[in-house]
Design an enzyme around this catalytic site. Structure first.
Site, PDB file in Angstrom:
ATOM      1  N   GLU A 435       0.876  -1.176   0.000  1.00  0.00           N
ATOM      2  CA  GLU A 435       0.000   0.000   0.000  1.00  0.00           C
ATOM      3  C   GLU A 435       0.911   1.224   0.000  1.00  0.00           C
ATOM      4  OE1 GLU A 435      -3.506   0.810  -0.139  1.00  0.00           O
ATOM      5  OE2 GLU A 435      -2.306   2.609  -0.477  1.00  0.00           O
ATOM      6  N   GLU A 528     -15.432  -4.005  -1.950  1.00  0.00           N
ATOM      7  CA  GLU A 528     -15.130  -3.497  -0.598  1.00  0.00           C
ATOM      8  C   GLU A 528     -16.119  -2.444  -0.122  1.00  0.00           C
ATOM      9  OE1 GLU A 528     -11.199  -1.847  -0.924  1.00  0.00           O
ATOM     10  OE2 GLU A 528     -11.821  -0.259  -2.259  1.00  0.00           O
TER      11      GLU A 528
HETATM   12  C1  NOJ Z   1      -8.049  -0.152  -0.904  1.00  0.00           C
HETATM   13  C2  NOJ Z   1      -7.980  -1.424  -1.685  1.00  0.00           C
HETATM   14  O1  NOJ Z   1      -8.924  -1.417  -2.732  1.00  0.00           O
HETATM   15  C3  NOJ Z   1      -8.220  -2.566  -0.719  1.00  0.00           C
HETATM   16  O2  NOJ Z   1      -8.251  -3.794  -1.429  1.00  0.00           O
HETATM   17  C4  NOJ Z   1      -7.150  -2.574   0.352  1.00  0.00           C
HETATM   18  O3  NOJ Z   1      -7.473  -3.554   1.301  1.00  0.00           O
HETATM   19  C5  NOJ Z   1      -7.079  -1.218   1.058  1.00  0.00           C
HETATM   20  N1  NOJ Z   1      -7.022  -0.159   0.120  1.00  0.00           N
HETATM   21  C6  NOJ Z   1      -5.856  -1.123   1.962  1.00  0.00           C
HETATM   22  O4  NOJ Z   1      -4.700  -1.077   1.181  1.00  0.00           O
HETATM   23 CA    CA Z   2     -10.114   0.513  -3.630  1.00  0.00          CA
END
Ligand code: NOJ
Ligand code: CA
Length: 723
Positions: A435, A528
């Site tokens: 990330e 998500e």
């Molecule tokens: C957004 C991403 O789409 C997701 O898959 C991830 O878990 C979070 N950011 C944290 O990096």
């Molecule tokens: Ca995302």
């Protein structure tokens, strides 16, 4: 190059479209000598003759194009051109220098994909022009006309008076013929994680005021701006999709509509100081693409965008392997565990603000990860993703801080070397998570070291993420600088034989043909959002294939069995806006060579019968048949597993219940098949009874037709095995 009967090399000094089919004769010299006293036009037809483009230069030397489909105009005369910084006279009064046409037809085999072979079949027309300045500038406009649409781009050859230059604006226009229906999201250079709107063009400004549920980085551009891929349906039933192909060293393009004339103009993402692109000749823009058909199914099946990208640059693609994966992921999105070791960072109930109100436990521990590895190995999944394994998460969200992560230091409770060894011993690959939190300066400093560490650990795949505002501050996710970053990361990963899945990058433009280690991207609103926001409406997944997926595979993360979050927290209102069966169907309808089995292992083990479909479904295909499709309403797709005689079928509906009659005439005529049908129970619906399903087995042949009732927000999934 051979001149073609169907692409005229001679200027037409008239405008009657019917007169286009005359033979090329020795008049080309008129063009070669820059004859430009009158307005002139050049025509080019698709190989099947249905689509035709006309390039014109008007009497004041300004270029434009138009497109017709079956002799009916679908893009009326639309301007082309550029504004170049500090060159106010650039493009003044163009003259045609030369015209070329050619015919191309080949079949190529993708490293992975929806079909085994892809046909690349077009006629092209290139017009080289120079302006009438003393120190003339040369620009070439190249059209490729396919049976299912058109691509055009600008090329700036090496030349004396144009070397380094800055693009102030590209003026490509798409002059639509009426107030068409469109499926769109607001123009925004910093995120594509929006819910889609469906409206007439004239309604964009009114609708765009409602911007519920956007992510915090949303920077919607005020006015009638939309992002591409833009899906369009005209009153007389012609479908069109406007996007771009091969976005390299250039900013992404949004579109600004004139809501009274229905003309869209290109708007490029700008950088921190307001410039669009820094270029050096010889160079070219991405292709501007218009996919066209009177059959919505052909829009989804189109390979036009892939065909406009360069062939693979990866010489030894042996390490690139489509796979299904599980991961330490959903538990953080549900707030059951955290990304950081101290137990403060999960997705909260209040929204995607990256914090949790109640202290809970770290997800990425050695012990918890081994549980997922065992589950993957026992159920035939190739990969395990772990998020929250590296230090820095305490500080990751929304602070615009530069040095957050180092991408190599694990938390004290995560044995990164031991985990990779354990996974290897079980035949499973670890997917490493980076990330960046938008801090690209920091990530660029670490990339080489971090990818080398992955090589040492034996982790062959990377999930990267670009949450948050970009550092360098003032840059956008969609600007030229970031476009170059995403590709630099993919190329560096290719050097290290690493596969990449990117979240929050610029929306894809078919570059996975050139770099097949670029497996998938998120670049739209993924599953998500259902866990910590008002979520994705039931129609969302019937629009994605017509919009986001036009540019490439999406890591949507399907497969949720526990649809309502109240299962974990009685007070929670969030839920997935589909039935359980529709979650199965998404493995087929939302194409990706990497697919997550997203739910918690215990939820799968509690429903082994439905889980069987996720275990069986393939991720790489020899063939794909789009059976039924209408954007925003329904989609049914059947795919043939790579190297096997098995098919998988998925169909999804929007918020309405409907019966789809599935026709199996695509099956081999001399074979019998056993089909397992996973369908919504008669009383199922996404909101009231989402987890009710039935499983049925029967024998079918190519003559079989099966009517299936899809629930509101429902679907159907089938595995079809040759006997
Ligand atoms: C957004 C991403 O789409 C997701 O898959 C991830 O878990 C979070 N950011 C944290 O990096
Ligand atoms: Ca995302």
């Amino acid at each position: 190059m051979t001149s073609s009967y169907f692409c005229s090399l001679i200027p037409l000094f008239f405008t009657n479209l019917k007169l286009m089919k005359f033979k090329i004769i020795g008049l080309a010299f008129l063009v070669m000598f820059g004859y430009n006293a009158l307005a002139s036009s050049y025509l080019c037809q698709s190989p099947n003759g249905k689509i035709q483009i006309r390039f014109s230069l008007n009497a004041s030397g300004q270029p434009s194009y138009s497109v017709s489909f079956k002799n009916k105009p679908i893009i009326e005369e639309s301007g082309l051109g550029f504004k170049i910084k500090d060159k106010p006279n650039f493009g003044k009064m163009y003259k045609v220098v030369s015209v070329d046409s050619s015919r191309f037809n080949e079949k190529w085999e993708p490293v992975w994909g929806e079909t085994k072979l892809i046909e690349n079949n077009y006629r092209s027309l290139s017009i080289t022009m120079k302006d009438t300045m003393l120190k003339a500038n040369i620009v070439k406009i190249v059209f490729r006309v396919f049976n299912d649409g058109v691509g055009f781009r600008y090329e700036f050859p090496e030349q004396e008076h144009l070397k380094h230059f800055i693009v102030d604006d590209e003026n490509s226009r798409f002059n639509l013929t009426g107030d068409h229906k469109i499926w769109w999201m607001p123009g925004d250079f910093d995120t594509n994680e929006y819910v889609y709107f469906t409206s007439q063009i004239s309604e964009i400004t009114k609708k765009a005021k409602k911007r519920d549920g956007a992510i915090f980085t949303a920077t919607p551009i005020k006015g009638a701006f939309v992002q591409t891929p833009l899906m369009i349906k005209s009153q007389d039933g012609i479908y069109m999709n406007i996007h771009e192909a091969a976005l390299v060293n250039y900013p992404a393009m949004d579109l600004k509509f004139d809501t009274t004339t229905f003309e869209a103009s290109s708007v490029l993402a700008h950088d921190a100081v307001g410039n669009k692109a820094y270029l050096q000749t010889p160079t070219q823009t991405p292709w501007r693409t218009i996919v066209i058909s009177e059959d919505a199914r052909e829009i989804i099946s189109s390979k036009l965008i892939l065909n406009l990208n360069d062939p693979s640059k990866i010489k030894d693609p042996g390490y690139i392997k489509p796979m299904k994966y599980v991961g330490v992921w959903l538990e953080m999105h549900l707030g059951l565990s955290t990304w950081d070791m101290a137990g403060t960072q999960a997705a909260s109930d209040a929204g995607a603000d990256g914090t949790t109100k109640k202290k809970t436990k770290h997800g990425a521990t050695t012990e918890n990860t081994k549980r997922y590895i065992d589950f993957a190995a026992n159920n035939g999944f190739g990969g395990v993703l772990v998020e929250g394994w590296n230090t820095g998460w305490e500080d990751w969200f929304g602070n615009w801080k530069e040095d957050v992560f180092d991408f190599v230091t694990p938390y004290a409770d995560y044995d990164v070397v031991g985990i990779n060894q354990y996974a290897k011993s079980k035949g499973v690959s670890m997917i490493t998570h980076h990330e960046t939190s938008g801090s690209i300066t920091n990530y660029e400093r670490w990339m080489d070291t971090a990818y080398k560490a992955m090589n040492r650990w034996g982790s062959p795949a990377l999930k990267s993420g670009y949450v948050g505002r970009i550092i360098p501050r003032g840059e956008y996710h969609d600007g030229q600088w970031m476009v170059n970053h995403y590709l630099r990361a993919i190329r560096k990963a290719a050097d290290k034989r690493i596969m990449v899945v990117a979240h929050e990058p610029v929306r894809p433009t078919g570059l996975h043909r050139t770099y097949p280690n670029f497996m998938a991207a998120e670049a739209a609103r993924g599953q998500e959002f259902n866990f910590w926001s008002e979520g994705n409406p039931p129609e969302h997944e019937t629009i994605l294939p017509f919009t986001r997926l036009m540019g490439g595979p999406m890591d949507y993360t399907p497969g949720i069995f526990k649809i309502k979050k109240s299962y974990y927290d009685p007070k929670a209102k969030e839920q997935v806006h589909t039935t359980l069966v529709k979650q199965l169907a998404l493995y087929v309808t939302l194409y990706s060579p990497v697919q997550m089995a997203t739910d918690l292992p215990e939820n799968y083990l509690a429903r082994q019968d439905a889980f069987q479909f996720i275990k069986d479904v393939a991720v790489d295909w020899d063939d794909t048949k789009v059976l039924l499709a209408e954007p925003g309403d329904y989609i049914a797709i059947a795919r043939k597993a790579k190297g096997k005689n098995n098919w998988f079928l998925g169909a999804v509906s929007d918020e309405n219940s409907r019966t789809l009659t599935l026709d199996f005439s695509f099956l081999d005529k001399d074979k019998k098949y056993e089909v397992t049908i996973y369908k919504d129970a008669p009383d199922a619906s996404w909101d009231l009874n989402p987890e009710a399903y039935q499983i049925e087995k029967k024998e079918i042949t190519f003559k079989t037709k099966i009517p299936v009732l899809l629930a509101r927000g429902g679907g159907v999934a089938m595995s079809i095995m040759a006997k």
